[in-house]
Scaffold this active site. Structure first.
Site, PDB file in Angstrom:
ATOM      1  N   ARG A 179     -32.800 -17.870 -17.676  1.00  0.00           N
ATOM      2  CA  ARG A 179     -34.190 -18.079 -17.217  1.00  0.00           C
ATOM      3  C   ARG A 179     -34.225 -18.618 -15.793  1.00  0.00           C
ATOM      4  O   ARG A 179     -35.055 -19.463 -15.445  1.00  0.00           O
ATOM      5  CB  ARG A 179     -34.954 -19.043 -18.141  1.00  0.00           C
ATOM      6  CG  ARG A 179     -35.027 -18.634 -19.564  1.00  0.00           C
ATOM      7  CD  ARG A 179     -35.764 -17.318 -19.817  1.00  0.00           C
ATOM      8  NE  ARG A 179     -35.556 -16.937 -21.186  1.00  0.00           N
ATOM      9  CZ  ARG A 179     -34.547 -16.145 -21.593  1.00  0.00           C
ATOM     10  NH1 ARG A 179     -33.723 -15.587 -20.714  1.00  0.00           N
ATOM     11  NH2 ARG A 179     -34.396 -15.867 -22.862  1.00  0.00           N
ATOM     12  N   SER A 228     -42.225 -19.739 -25.158  1.00  0.00           N
ATOM     13  CA  SER A 228     -41.427 -20.976 -25.220  1.00  0.00           C
ATOM     14  C   SER A 228     -41.749 -21.874 -24.035  1.00  0.00           C
ATOM     15  O   SER A 228     -41.737 -21.427 -22.889  1.00  0.00           O
ATOM     16  CB  SER A 228     -39.929 -20.643 -25.196  1.00  0.00           C
ATOM     17  OG  SER A 228     -39.595 -19.949 -26.374  1.00  0.00           O
ATOM     18  N   GLU A 298     -39.681 -24.436 -19.235  1.00  0.00           N
ATOM     19  CA  GLU A 298     -39.492 -23.059 -18.767  1.00  0.00           C
ATOM     20  C   GLU A 298     -40.759 -22.610 -18.042  1.00  0.00           C
ATOM     21  O   GLU A 298     -40.708 -21.841 -17.095  1.00  0.00           O
ATOM     22  CB  GLU A 298     -39.218 -22.145 -19.984  1.00  0.00           C
ATOM     23  CG  GLU A 298     -39.025 -20.697 -19.628  1.00  0.00           C
ATOM     24  CD  GLU A 298     -38.726 -19.837 -20.856  1.00  0.00           C
ATOM     25  OE1 GLU A 298     -37.956 -20.281 -21.743  1.00  0.00           O
ATOM     26  OE2 GLU A 298     -39.281 -18.730 -20.929  1.00  0.00           O
TER      27      GLU A 298
HETATM   28  C1  LIG Z   1     -46.168 -14.789 -26.495  1.00  0.00           C
HETATM   29  C2  LIG Z   1     -45.157 -14.941 -25.394  1.00  0.00           C
HETATM   30  C3  LIG Z   1     -43.830 -14.641 -25.642  1.00  0.00           C
HETATM   31  C4  LIG Z   1     -42.873 -14.778 -24.633  1.00  0.00           C
HETATM   32  N1  LIG Z   1     -41.584 -14.465 -24.907  1.00  0.00           N
HETATM   33  C5  LIG Z   1     -40.654 -14.563 -23.932  1.00  0.00           C
HETATM   34  C6  LIG Z   1     -39.291 -14.212 -24.198  1.00  0.00           C
HETATM   35  O1  LIG Z   1     -38.920 -13.813 -25.295  1.00  0.00           O
HETATM   36  N2  LIG Z   1     -38.391 -14.345 -23.182  1.00  0.00           N
HETATM   37  C7  LIG Z   1     -38.750 -14.774 -21.941  1.00  0.00           C
HETATM   38  O2  LIG Z   1     -37.896 -14.840 -21.057  1.00  0.00           O
HETATM   39  N3  LIG Z   1     -40.046 -15.108 -21.659  1.00  0.00           N
HETATM   40  C8  LIG Z   1     -40.988 -15.017 -22.621  1.00  0.00           C
HETATM   41  N4  LIG Z   1     -42.288 -15.357 -22.356  1.00  0.00           N
HETATM   42  C9  LIG Z   1     -42.628 -15.920 -21.032  1.00  0.00           C
HETATM   43  C10 LIG Z   1     -43.153 -14.889 -19.998  1.00  0.00           C
HETATM   44  O3  LIG Z   1     -43.680 -13.773 -20.639  1.00  0.00           O
HETATM   45  C11 LIG Z   1     -42.069 -14.444 -19.039  1.00  0.00           C
HETATM   46  O4  LIG Z   1     -41.524 -15.540 -18.318  1.00  0.00           O
HETATM   47  C12 LIG Z   1     -42.606 -13.408 -18.034  1.00  0.00           C
HETATM   48  O5  LIG Z   1     -41.523 -12.782 -17.407  1.00  0.00           O
HETATM   49  C13 LIG Z   1     -43.531 -13.995 -16.981  1.00  0.00           C
HETATM   50  O6  LIG Z   1     -44.096 -12.923 -16.234  1.00  0.00           O
HETATM   51  P1  LIG Z   1     -45.542 -13.049 -15.583  1.00  0.00           P
HETATM   52  O7  LIG Z   1     -45.806 -11.805 -14.798  1.00  0.00           O
HETATM   53  O8  LIG Z   1     -46.549 -13.389 -16.600  1.00  0.00           O
HETATM   54  O9  LIG Z   1     -45.313 -14.261 -14.573  1.00  0.00           O
HETATM   55  P2  LIG Z   1     -46.298 -15.500 -14.312  1.00  0.00           P
HETATM   56  O10 LIG Z   1     -46.414 -16.319 -15.540  1.00  0.00           O
HETATM   57  O11 LIG Z   1     -47.556 -15.036 -13.675  1.00  0.00           O
HETATM   58  O12 LIG Z   1     -45.436 -16.290 -13.227  1.00  0.00           O
HETATM   59  C14 LIG Z   1     -44.246 -16.960 -13.594  1.00  0.00           C
HETATM   60  C15 LIG Z   1     -43.569 -17.436 -12.305  1.00  0.00           C
HETATM   61  O13 LIG Z   1     -43.092 -16.312 -11.575  1.00  0.00           O
HETATM   62  C16 LIG Z   1     -43.689 -16.265 -10.259  1.00  0.00           C
HETATM   63  N5  LIG Z   1     -43.913 -14.849  -9.958  1.00  0.00           N
HETATM   64  C17 LIG Z   1     -44.651 -13.967 -10.689  1.00  0.00           C
HETATM   65  N6  LIG Z   1     -44.584 -12.750 -10.112  1.00  0.00           N
HETATM   66  C18 LIG Z   1     -43.801 -12.867  -9.009  1.00  0.00           C
HETATM   67  C19 LIG Z   1     -43.378 -11.993  -7.993  1.00  0.00           C
HETATM   68  N7  LIG Z   1     -43.739 -10.701  -7.964  1.00  0.00           N
HETATM   69  N8  LIG Z   1     -42.592 -12.474  -6.983  1.00  0.00           N
HETATM   70  C20 LIG Z   1     -42.229 -13.794  -6.971  1.00  0.00           C
HETATM   71  N9  LIG Z   1     -42.598 -14.680  -7.906  1.00  0.00           N
HETATM   72  C21 LIG Z   1     -43.376 -14.221  -8.907  1.00  0.00           C
HETATM   73  C22 LIG Z   1     -44.960 -17.093 -10.376  1.00  0.00           C
HETATM   74  O14 LIG Z   1     -45.352 -17.622  -9.123  1.00  0.00           O
HETATM   75  C23 LIG Z   1     -44.530 -18.172 -11.346  1.00  0.00           C
HETATM   76  O15 LIG Z   1     -43.798 -19.171 -10.692  1.00  0.00           O
HETATM   77  C24 LIG Z   1     -43.266 -15.225 -23.349  1.00  0.00           C
HETATM   78  C25 LIG Z   1     -44.616 -15.519 -23.102  1.00  0.00           C
HETATM   79  C26 LIG Z   1     -45.558 -15.366 -24.117  1.00  0.00           C
HETATM   80  C27 LIG Z   1     -47.008 -15.668 -23.835  1.00  0.00           C
END
Ligand SMILES: Cc1cc2nc3c(=O)[nH]c(=O)nc-3n(C[C@H](O)[C@H](O)[C@H](O)COP(=O)(O)OP(=O)(O)OC[C@H]3O[C@@H](n4cnc5c(N)ncnc54)[C@H](O)[C@@H]3O)c2cc1C
Length: 311
Positions: A179, A228, A298
């Protein structure tokens, strides 16, 4: 921090420079899976990579702070909102073939759509990650993963904005770990090149289906959440530690440690970001007091949380 006039001139200049929508006072709760958080003073959605490139060079030229919003599935936005300019790359959705089992993908594409493309093509590497919500940009930045697959494991290279300019990063620059990637809040991933392995399509489809079914069972929680909340420590799992401290089901305002999954915090409908952050701190303090282990969140924070936390 700039006053209202500072924001006015930023807004006007951004509207001149960027082709995509530039809006003011945009409530961010609906942009996050936790469904909490105040407004972005300015939200910009560049139309394509060129538009994004211009935007980031303007930020750099003027020294304006900005924050990146993906699909908001790993993000806690402060109740007071975000004073930095918030950028969404959701319009960057392309999937372009590069070579055998290789594609260039826009940062705004949902990870699940990329996984679907892989499964349909019989490419292996991320087929068990189909149920992870969020964008490709967010997934690479967080090195999202499950089981023995991670997004970073299939990255070949990427186009990343740093110091206002778009640069090509080879995979090694990301320093992917559990992560973790080397992408900082001052950098933006615009597009990612992936290389997958050719495999038996039926086997890839089977692993995808099994992973989705497992996720539906393991993560069947009620209430808006961000997955998580804490990373697993080097030994053991976060949920077991939280559970062992009797914190499952504990509430703070409208936030609750999910009764179904001790490493999830749910919004029962009327939680504030302060409730959720307070509960995160409470869980950390109690696990540390009883187990001597400091759980590392996380989830990422964005915006003005006051003295308790910098954005
Ligand atoms: C129900 C549920 C289940 C999940 N299961 C998992 C799992 O199994 N495994 C796991 O790893 N995660 C899991 N997650 C967490 C999440 O989905 C991941 O971390 C996902 O990759 C975040 O992507 P996002 O586009 O929503 O990023 P955001 O939440 O919008 O941003 C997360 C971070 O990344 C940065 N960011 C976003 N896009 C960019 C970009 N293009 N360039 C630079 N920085 C950027 C943001 O500024 C922020 O700091 C889960 C979440 C939920 C709600």
């Amino acid at each position: 921090m700039p006053g209202c006039r500072g924001q006015d001139s930023r807004f006007e200049l951004l509207r001149e420079v960027v082709r995509g929508p530039v809006r003011r006072q945009v409530p961010l709760a609906s942009y996050t899976s936790w469904r909490v958080g105040g407004p972005a003073e300015i939200l910009v959605e560049p139309q394509d990579e060129d538009d994004a490139g211009r935007l980031f060079s303007v930020f750099h030229e003027h020294g304006w702070p900005w924050r990146l919003l993906g699909a908001g599935t790993n993000l806690l936005v402060a109740d007071r909102g975000v004073r930095e300019v918030v950028v969404s790359l959701s319009a960057l959705q392309g999937i372009e073939p590069l070579g055998p089992q290789q594609v260039r993908v826009g940062a705004g594409l949902l990870l699940s759509k990329l996984v679907k493309r892989c499964v349909e093509s019989g490419w292996q590497g991320i087929e068990t990650l189909g149920g992870i919500p969020g964008t490709v940009g967010g997934a690479v930045t967080m090195n999202a993963g499950a089981g023995d697959q991670t997004v970073g494991g299939c990255v070949l290279a990427a186009r990343v904005v740093e110091q206002g300019a778009v640069r090509d990063w080879p995979a090694q620059r990301f320093d992917f770990d559990y992560r973790h990637s080397a992408v900082t809040p001052e950098q933006a991933v615009l597009a990612v090149d992936f290389a997958f392995d050719a495999a038996e399509p039926a086997a890839v489809a089977q692993r995808h289906a099994v992973a989705l079914a497992h996720r539906r069972r393991a993560q069947a929680v009620h209430g808006a959440n961000a997955g998580s909340v804490f990373k697993n420590p080097s030994r053991g799992s976060a949920w077991k530690l939280i559970d062992a401290c009797g914190l499952r089901g504990v509430r703070r305002g409208g936030a609750q440690v999910a009764p179904e999954h001790a490493n999830f915090i749910v919004n029962n409908g009327d939680a504030s970001a302060a409730d959720i952050l307070g509960l995160i701190r409470q869980v950390q303090a109690e696990v540390y007091r009883r187990m001597g282990i400091l759980l590392e969140p996380e989830v990422r924070l964005m915006g003005d949380f006051g003295e308790d936390h910098e954005s």
